[in-house]
Design a protein around this motif. Structure first.
Motif, PDB file in Angstrom:
ATOM      1  N   HIS A 251     -24.642  56.306  -4.315  1.00 61.38           N
ATOM      2  CA  HIS A 251     -23.203  56.405  -4.132  1.00 61.38           C
ATOM      3  C   HIS A 251     -22.698  55.112  -3.508  1.00 61.38           C
ATOM      4  O   HIS A 251     -22.250  55.099  -2.371  1.00 61.38           O
ATOM      5  CB  HIS A 251     -22.924  57.612  -3.230  1.00 61.38           C
ATOM      6  CG  HIS A 251     -21.634  58.271  -3.559  1.00 61.38           C
ATOM      7  ND1 HIS A 251     -21.362  58.805  -4.796  1.00 61.38           N
ATOM      8  CD2 HIS A 251     -20.524  58.475  -2.824  1.00 61.38           C
ATOM      9  CE1 HIS A 251     -20.157  59.302  -4.804  1.00 61.38           C
ATOM     10  NE2 HIS A 251     -19.614  59.120  -3.612  1.00 61.38           N
ATOM     11  N   GLN A 252     -22.821  54.013  -4.233  1.00 61.43           N
ATOM     12  CA  GLN A 252     -22.379  52.755  -3.633  1.00 61.43           C
ATOM     13  C   GLN A 252     -21.551  51.949  -4.626  1.00 61.43           C
ATOM     14  O   GLN A 252     -21.774  51.973  -5.834  1.00 61.43           O
ATOM     15  CB  GLN A 252     -23.565  51.953  -3.107  1.00 61.43           C
ATOM     16  CG  GLN A 252     -24.406  51.387  -4.209  1.00 61.43           C
ATOM     17  CD  GLN A 252     -25.710  50.797  -3.724  1.00 61.43           C
ATOM     18  OE1 GLN A 252     -26.243  49.954  -4.362  1.00 61.43           O
ATOM     19  NE2 GLN A 252     -26.235  51.235  -2.601  1.00 61.43           N
ATOM     20  N   TRP A 253     -20.573  51.272  -4.104  1.00 62.10           N
ATOM     21  CA  TRP A 253     -19.710  50.410  -4.883  1.00 62.10           C
ATOM     22  C   TRP A 253     -20.496  49.198  -5.365  1.00 62.10           C
ATOM     23  O   TRP A 253     -21.331  48.725  -4.617  1.00 62.10           O
ATOM     24  CB  TRP A 253     -18.549  49.960  -3.964  1.00 62.10           C
ATOM     25  CG  TRP A 253     -17.490  49.231  -4.674  1.00 62.10           C
ATOM     26  CD1 TRP A 253     -17.323  47.878  -4.738  1.00 62.10           C
ATOM     27  CD2 TRP A 253     -16.452  49.801  -5.451  1.00 62.10           C
ATOM     28  NE1 TRP A 253     -16.241  47.581  -5.502  1.00 62.10           N
ATOM     29  CE2 TRP A 253     -15.691  48.731  -5.955  1.00 62.10           C
ATOM     30  CE3 TRP A 253     -16.100  51.113  -5.793  1.00 62.10           C
ATOM     31  CZ2 TRP A 253     -14.588  48.931  -6.783  1.00 62.10           C
ATOM     32  CZ3 TRP A 253     -15.008  51.305  -6.599  1.00 62.10           C
ATOM     33  CH2 TRP A 253     -14.258  50.216  -7.081  1.00 62.10           C
ATOM     34  N   PRO A 254     -20.321  48.702  -6.598  1.00 60.32           N
ATOM     35  CA  PRO A 254     -19.364  49.137  -7.614  1.00 60.32           C
ATOM     36  C   PRO A 254     -19.935  50.150  -8.605  1.00 60.32           C
ATOM     37  O   PRO A 254     -19.243  50.551  -9.523  1.00 60.32           O
ATOM     38  CB  PRO A 254     -19.014  47.837  -8.334  1.00 60.32           C
ATOM     39  CG  PRO A 254     -20.259  47.021  -8.241  1.00 60.32           C
ATOM     40  CD  PRO A 254     -20.960  47.425  -6.986  1.00 60.32           C
ATOM     41  N   LEU A 255     -21.216  50.564  -8.388  1.00 57.77           N
ATOM     42  CA  LEU A 255     -21.804  51.568  -9.275  1.00 57.77           C
ATOM     43  C   LEU A 255     -20.930  52.829  -9.244  1.00 57.77           C
ATOM     44  O   LEU A 255     -20.708  53.508 -10.248  1.00 57.77           O
ATOM     45  CB  LEU A 255     -23.222  51.890  -8.789  1.00 57.77           C
ATOM     46  CG  LEU A 255     -24.126  52.668  -9.740  1.00 57.77           C
ATOM     47  CD1 LEU A 255     -24.309  51.928 -11.051  1.00 57.77           C
ATOM     48  CD2 LEU A 255     -25.478  52.929  -9.104  1.00 57.77           C
ATOM     49  N   LEU A 256     -20.445  53.095  -8.041  1.00 56.76           N
ATOM     50  CA  LEU A 256     -19.582  54.241  -7.798  1.00 56.76           C
ATOM     51  C   LEU A 256     -18.368  54.264  -8.737  1.00 56.76           C
ATOM     52  O   LEU A 256     -17.892  55.319  -9.140  1.00 56.76           O
ATOM     53  CB  LEU A 256     -19.108  54.122  -6.344  1.00 56.76           C
ATOM     54  CG  LEU A 256     -18.301  55.212  -5.699  1.00 56.76           C
ATOM     55  CD1 LEU A 256     -19.144  56.462  -5.615  1.00 56.76           C
ATOM     56  CD2 LEU A 256     -17.896  54.779  -4.300  1.00 56.76           C
ATOM     57  N   ALA A 257     -17.894  53.067  -9.073  1.00 54.82           N
ATOM     58  CA  ALA A 257     -16.695  52.983  -9.910  1.00 54.82           C
ATOM     59  C   ALA A 257     -16.980  53.365 -11.363  1.00 54.82           C
ATOM     60  O   ALA A 257     -16.075  53.630 -12.143  1.00 54.82           O
ATOM     61  CB  ALA A 257     -16.119  51.573  -9.837  1.00 54.82           C
ATOM     62  N   LEU A 258     -18.267  53.382 -11.744  1.00 52.62           N
ATOM     63  CA  LEU A 258     -18.634  53.810 -13.100  1.00 52.62           C
ATOM     64  C   LEU A 258     -18.682  55.334 -13.211  1.00 52.62           C
ATOM     65  O   LEU A 258     -18.594  55.889 -14.289  1.00 52.62           O
ATOM     66  CB  LEU A 258     -20.017  53.257 -13.443  1.00 52.62           C
ATOM     67  CG  LEU A 258     -20.077  52.010 -14.297  1.00 52.62           C
ATOM     68  CD1 LEU A 258     -21.522  51.577 -14.471  1.00 52.62           C
ATOM     69  CD2 LEU A 258     -19.450  52.230 -15.653  1.00 52.62           C
ATOM     70  N   GLU A 259     -18.860  55.953 -12.064  1.00 49.48           N
ATOM     71  CA  GLU A 259     -18.920  57.409 -11.993  1.00 49.48           C
ATOM     72  C   GLU A 259     -17.626  57.983 -12.566  1.00 49.48           C
ATOM     73  O   GLU A 259     -16.540  57.603 -12.113  1.00 49.48           O
ATOM     74  CB  GLU A 259     -19.001  57.757 -10.505  1.00 49.48           C
ATOM     75  CG  GLU A 259     -19.764  58.965 -10.130  1.00 49.48           C
ATOM     76  CD  GLU A 259     -19.771  59.064  -8.595  1.00 49.48           C
ATOM     77  OE1 GLU A 259     -20.865  59.079  -8.044  1.00 49.48           O
ATOM     78  OE2 GLU A 259     -18.699  59.127  -7.955  1.00 49.48           O
ATOM     79  N   ARG A 260     -17.734  58.855 -13.511  1.00 48.14           N
ATOM     80  CA  ARG A 260     -16.556  59.505 -14.114  1.00 48.14           C
ATOM     81  C   ARG A 260     -15.609  58.524 -14.789  1.00 48.14           C
ATOM     82  O   ARG A 260     -14.456  58.852 -15.025  1.00 48.14           O
ATOM     83  CB  ARG A 260     -15.760  60.315 -13.071  1.00 48.14           C
ATOM     84  CG  ARG A 260     -16.505  61.464 -12.472  1.00 48.14           C
ATOM     85  CD  ARG A 260     -15.647  62.242 -11.525  1.00 48.14           C
ATOM     86  NE  ARG A 260     -15.250  61.477 -10.373  1.00 48.14           N
ATOM     87  CZ  ARG A 260     -15.981  61.325  -9.293  1.00 48.14           C
ATOM     88  NH1 ARG A 260     -17.147  61.948  -9.209  1.00 48.14           N
ATOM     89  NH2 ARG A 260     -15.556  60.602  -8.292  1.00 48.14           N
ATOM     90  N   ASN A 261     -16.086  57.286 -15.053  1.00 48.14           N
ATOM     91  CA  ASN A 261     -15.168  56.360 -15.704  1.00 48.14           C
ATOM     92  C   ASN A 261     -15.062  56.691 -17.186  1.00 48.14           C
ATOM     93  O   ASN A 261     -16.069  56.891 -17.854  1.00 48.14           O
ATOM     94  CB  ASN A 261     -15.653  54.917 -15.513  1.00 48.14           C
ATOM     95  CG  ASN A 261     -14.505  53.974 -15.725  1.00 48.14           C
ATOM     96  OD1 ASN A 261     -14.079  53.776 -16.858  1.00 48.14           O
ATOM     97  ND2 ASN A 261     -13.947  53.455 -14.648  1.00 48.14           N
ATOM     98  N   PRO A 262     -13.844  56.756 -17.725  1.00 48.57           N
ATOM     99  CA  PRO A 262     -13.657  57.262 -19.091  1.00 48.57           C
ATOM    100  C   PRO A 262     -14.245  56.391 -20.187  1.00 48.57           C
ATOM    101  O   PRO A 262     -14.374  56.854 -21.322  1.00 48.57           O
ATOM    102  CB  PRO A 262     -12.133  57.360 -19.239  1.00 48.57           C
ATOM    103  CG  PRO A 262     -11.563  56.518 -18.173  1.00 48.57           C
ATOM    104  CD  PRO A 262     -12.548  56.500 -17.058  1.00 48.57           C
ATOM    105  N   VAL A 263     -14.611  55.147 -19.896  1.00 48.25           N
ATOM    106  CA  VAL A 263     -15.206  54.321 -20.955  1.00 48.25           C
ATOM    107  C   VAL A 263     -16.667  54.677 -21.206  1.00 48.25           C
ATOM    108  O   VAL A 263     -17.261  54.231 -22.181  1.00 48.25           O
ATOM    109  CB  VAL A 263     -15.085  52.805 -20.664  1.00 48.25           C
ATOM    110  CG1 VAL A 263     -13.642  52.364 -20.654  1.00 48.25           C
ATOM    111  CG2 VAL A 263     -15.778  52.434 -19.371  1.00 48.25           C
ATOM    112  N   THR A 264     -17.266  55.489 -20.344  1.00 49.67           N
ATOM    113  CA  THR A 264     -18.671  55.870 -20.556  1.00 49.67           C
ATOM    114  C   THR A 264     -18.749  57.080 -21.489  1.00 49.67           C
ATOM    115  O   THR A 264     -17.733  57.672 -21.835  1.00 49.67           O
ATOM    116  CB  THR A 264     -19.347  56.220 -19.213  1.00 49.67           C
ATOM    117  OG1 THR A 264     -18.614  57.279 -18.601  1.00 49.67           O
ATOM    118  CG2 THR A 264     -19.390  55.018 -18.280  1.00 49.67           C
ATOM    119  N   LEU A 265     -19.976  57.418 -21.868  1.00 48.43           N
ATOM    120  CA  LEU A 265     -20.212  58.575 -22.754  1.00 48.43           C
ATOM    121  C   LEU A 265     -21.102  59.552 -21.987  1.00 48.43           C
ATOM    122  O   LEU A 265     -22.089  59.126 -21.385  1.00 48.43           O
ATOM    123  CB  LEU A 265     -20.908  58.076 -24.028  1.00 48.43           C
ATOM    124  CG  LEU A 265     -21.049  58.976 -25.243  1.00 48.43           C
ATOM    125  CD1 LEU A 265     -21.519  58.152 -26.421  1.00 48.43           C
ATOM    126  CD2 LEU A 265     -21.993  60.134 -25.064  1.00 48.43           C
TER     127      LEU A 265
END
Ligand SMILES: Cc1cc2nc3c(=O)[nH]c(=O)nc-3n(C[C@H](O)[C@H](O)[C@H](O)COP(=O)(O)OP(=O)(O)OC[C@H]3O[C@@H](n4cnc5c(N)ncnc54)[C@H](O)[C@@H]3O)c2cc1C
Length: 480
Positions: A251-265
């Protein structure tokens, strides 16, 4: 102290979290002279001490920023969200109406707030994060309690609420050091928090819930519900779990910002896609489709080009202003990925077949999912879940990544039936004289699914309902 103040005027507050401490400070300000907070744990704070922010509308912060927020519109939004079910409009109204003034109350005591848009385009933003978050708010209230001479008894658990022959609150039994002591009092505010740590209550309220939610709050036992029930209160038979996901293990930035990010699948354990990933902006709803998947498992997928795109657009995609140079973002992200790989929560691979093996999916299923998704990206149209085309990016460039996700439980909401003055009601809907409740131990202000539009309403309700309960207690004690 007991000698100086008549016990007839004593107020006891059960629980030293956000609701309990706000109640204690408000009660002192309203002139109640003998206030005792009993706190079961060694320190005050409860789950509130690890929370982020509080909901408010028509607050001085919003006013200063020129952000229009209308309490009537937010009330209507929340009622519609709840389908007018399980929510008492007058309780919700009382909370919303008080919330802006509560920010002023806290600012006057020295707290500063940042207004957070909980998801992009949230209008109006309502989450007010104190500088220093929940811990700072708790510290401030604790200090105010000390200044006002509020007695805080830690390692002291409320054990029984005693009503007199007239039915009104007469005393409380508390348990400390294995000893039960009886404290005469004329008013009690139950503010004992949720029941995430009570298996029996979790089963009673959520019989269909599967195992696998990771508790990130305190495993509180729902004591207040049992105390109120034994004292003759009405206990509602619906409750809410505040849950969120998908969450990354690291749970650390910036990995955290990928969490639930709509560009992922996102795929399940079978390698199948099952939702519009932009649902991730609505953190409390996005966990619902995940909970329907086998073993509640979810994996976030991305490729090299998506990662690059993310790094270049992180500010826009996360709705945050980024101070870091792209190279710093790249390097810290790399560190997070490497850590995940060594801990076994992230897989990096040259082929989707390797990713499928790691997930436990059939390789053909996962590659078919990717092929179909890439075709949607090329066409700019998601024929399955209608994700907005701006978030549809093909995954074609190795290395490929899969992140194992978590679903997280923060707290529960529900139990004791209250009215808009936070008075505890009996099964005939009559108020029990002198008995009040505040915070997440109460029902009547949240629907089955925690509402993102009113983000931070759990902690927000705790502080506001604590204040309202104290006002009611003061008026009650004054007329005895
Ligand atoms: C990581 C995390 C982040 C969160 N972030 C947010 C957020 O940003 N915004 C938001 O709105 N919500 C957030 N929440 C949820 C929110 O923090 C809680 O739901 C809310 O603060 C609960 O407040 P409370 O005062 O009702 O209970 P608590 O703060 O939990 O306090 C209850 C207290 O009562 C005590 N107690 C229990 N039984 C007894 C007894 N028998 N006798 C005496 N004392 C007793 C407990 O020890 C505890 O100290 C978050 C939760 C978590 C876990």
């Amino acid at each position: 102290v007991a000698g100086r103040h008549p016990e007839e005027q004593r107020l006891v507050i059960i629980g030293g979290g956000g609701a309990g401490l706000a109640a204690a400070v408000e009660a002192a300000e309203k002139g109640i002279k003998d206030i005792t907070v009993v706190e079961k744990k060694a320190v005050v704070g409860g789950t509130s001490a690890i929370a982020g922010g509080i909901f408010a509308c028509q607050s001085p912060v919003q006013e200063r920023l020129g952000i229009p927020s209308d309490s009537s519109q937010l009330f209507k939004k929340a009622m519609d969200w709840a389908h007018w079910e399980n929510v008492r409009p007058e309780v919700l109204r009382a909370f919303i109406n008080k919330s802006g003034q509560t920010i002023r109350w806290l600012e006057d005591k020295g707290l500063e707030f940042d207004l957070i848009a909980f998801y992009p385009h949230q209008m109006p933003p309502v989450q007010h994060n104190p500088r220093g978050l929940g811990a700072a708010l708790i510290r401030l209230l604790q200090k105010e309690c000390l200044n006002h001479g509020v007695r805080i008894l830690c390692r002291t658990a409320a054990h029984k609420i005693i009503r007199g022959e007239d039915g009104a609150v007469a005393a409380i039994e508390c348990l400390a050091d294995g000893q039960i002591t009886t404290l005469p009092c004329r008013s009690i505010i139950i503010a004992s928090g949720g029941f995430s740590g009570n298996k029996e209550l979790m089963r009673r309220y959520f019989p269909h819930l599967k195992d696998g939610l990771l508790l990130s709050g305190l495993p509180l036992k729902g004591d207040g519900i049992f105390l109120a029930e034994a004292a003759g209160a009405a206990i509602e038979n619906t409750a809410t779990i505040i849950k969120e996901g998908p969450r990354f293990h690291i749970h650390q930035w910036p990995l955290l910002a990928l969490e639930r990010n709509p560009v992922t699948l996102w795929v399940n354990r079978r390698g199948e896609r099952f939702t519009d990933e932009s649902l991730g902006y609505h953190i409390f709803e996005s966990v619902n489709p995940i909970m329907r998947q086998p073993e509640m498992a979810c994996f976030t997928l991305l490729d090299g080009s998506l990662r690059r795109y993310f790094e270049e657009n992180i500010g826009r995609l996360t709705n945050r202003r980024m101070g870091d140079a792209p190279s710093v973002i790249h390097d810290t992200l790399e560190k997070g990925f490497s850590q995940g790989v060594s801990q076994g929560t992230i897989k990096m691979a040259a082929s989707w077949a390797e990713i499928a093996a790691w997930i436990g999916a059939e390789s053909e299923v996962l590659t078919a999912t990717i092929r179909r998704y890439n075709e949607f990206a090329r066409q700019g149209q998601d024929a399955d879940f209608v994700k907005d085309r701006q978030f549809l990016l093909p995954l074609t460039e190795p290395p490929f990544y899969a992140v194992r996700d978590l679903v997280v439980q923060l707290d529960t909401i529900g139990g004791i039936r209250i009215d808009e003055k936070m008075r505890v009601m009996d099964p005939r809907d009559q108020a029990i004289a002198g008995l009040l409740a505040a915070g997440v131990v109460t029902s009547g202000w949240e629907s089955e699914i925690y509402c993102s539009e009113l983000s931070a309403s759990a902690f927000g309700f705790s502080v506001n309902s604590g204040r309202i309960a104290a006002e009611t207690a003061a008026a009650y004690l004054a007329q005895l």
